[in-house]
Scaffold this motif. Sequence first.
Motif, PDB file in Angstrom:
ATOM      1  N   THR A  20      44.397  36.863  57.438  1.00 16.47           N
ATOM      2  CA  THR A  20      43.907  37.705  58.536  1.00 16.47           C
ATOM      3  C   THR A  20      43.440  39.074  58.059  1.00 16.47           C
ATOM      4  OG1 THR A  20      46.045  38.758  59.078  1.00 16.47           O
ATOM      5  CG2 THR A  20      45.550  36.626  60.132  1.00 16.47           C
ATOM      6  N   LEU A  21      43.749  39.423  56.824  1.00 10.38           N
ATOM      7  CA  LEU A  21      43.415  40.751  56.301  1.00 10.38           C
ATOM      8  C   LEU A  21      41.969  40.782  55.810  1.00 10.38           C
ATOM      9  CD1 LEU A  21      46.653  41.411  54.243  1.00 10.38           C
ATOM     10  CD2 LEU A  21      46.155  42.115  56.591  1.00 10.38           C
ATOM     11  N   LYS A  22      41.395  41.977  55.832  1.00  4.87           N
ATOM     12  CA  LYS A  22      40.031  42.156  55.325  1.00  4.87           C
ATOM     13  C   LYS A  22      40.085  42.541  53.866  1.00  4.87           C
ATOM     14  CE  LYS A  22      37.969  41.833  59.354  1.00  4.87           C
ATOM     15  NZ  LYS A  22      37.480  40.637  59.743  1.00  4.87           N
ATOM     16  N   PRO A  25      46.343  39.694  41.210  1.00  2.00           N
ATOM     17  CA  PRO A  25      45.249  39.431  42.157  1.00  2.00           C
ATOM     18  C   PRO A  25      45.382  40.193  43.471  1.00  2.00           C
ATOM     19  CG  PRO A  25      46.760  37.583  42.095  1.00  2.00           C
ATOM     20  CD  PRO A  25      47.205  38.536  41.026  1.00  2.00           C
ATOM     21  N   ARG A  26      44.230  40.451  44.062  1.00  2.00           N
ATOM     22  CA  ARG A  26      44.176  40.959  45.429  1.00  2.00           C
ATOM     23  C   ARG A  26      44.345  39.755  46.342  1.00  2.00           C
ATOM     24  NH1 ARG A  26      39.590  45.629  45.289  1.00  2.00           N
ATOM     25  NH2 ARG A  26      40.334  46.510  43.341  1.00  2.00           N
ATOM     26  N   LEU A  27      45.252  39.865  47.281  1.00  2.00           N
ATOM     27  CA  LEU A  27      45.563  38.723  48.132  1.00  2.00           C
ATOM     28  C   LEU A  27      44.965  38.819  49.532  1.00  2.00           C
ATOM     29  CD1 LEU A  27      49.317  38.308  47.140  1.00  2.00           C
ATOM     30  CD2 LEU A  27      47.317  37.175  46.160  1.00  2.00           C
ATOM     31  N   ALA A  28      44.582  40.011  49.945  1.00  2.00           N
ATOM     32  CA  ALA A  28      44.036  40.211  51.289  1.00  2.00           C
ATOM     33  C   ALA A  28      42.793  39.357  51.487  1.00  2.00           C
ATOM     34  CB  ALA A  28      43.712  41.680  51.513  1.00  2.00           C
ATOM     35  N   GLY A  29      42.758  38.641  52.597  1.00  2.00           N
ATOM     36  CA  GLY A  29      41.603  37.816  52.931  1.00  2.00           C
ATOM     37  C   GLY A  29      41.568  36.463  52.250  1.00  2.00           C
TER      38      GLY A  29
END
Length: 107
Positions: A105-107, A54-58
């Motif tokens: 906090t990431l986009k 998975p993408r974890l950013a945001g």
Amino acid sequence: MNISKALPAALCLTFGLGITGHALALDGAELYAKKTCVACHGKDASTPILPIYPRLAGQNPDYAYNQMKDIQSGARNNGQTAAMKAIMHLVSDEEMRTIANWLGTLK
């Protein structure tokens, strides 16, 4: 450590106000790298090495933290959790929370 900087951060955490400064982001980013999250989820938490990761950013911080806790305890035991479980025993609750907050906090 500069006590004048540490005390406000500790008070924010104690009273549930959160930290909005640069320190939390650095700590989360450093832990994310140190705990080897980068190996599968990518340096930016947005470009995993395989599409099955998975993408974890945001990600919502509470959701990310709860997923890490469930993987660590074995409550979540599906998908790629076997690989994660081997790593999660090296990550404390406080570190999980810091990483989760940083991811949010990431986009």
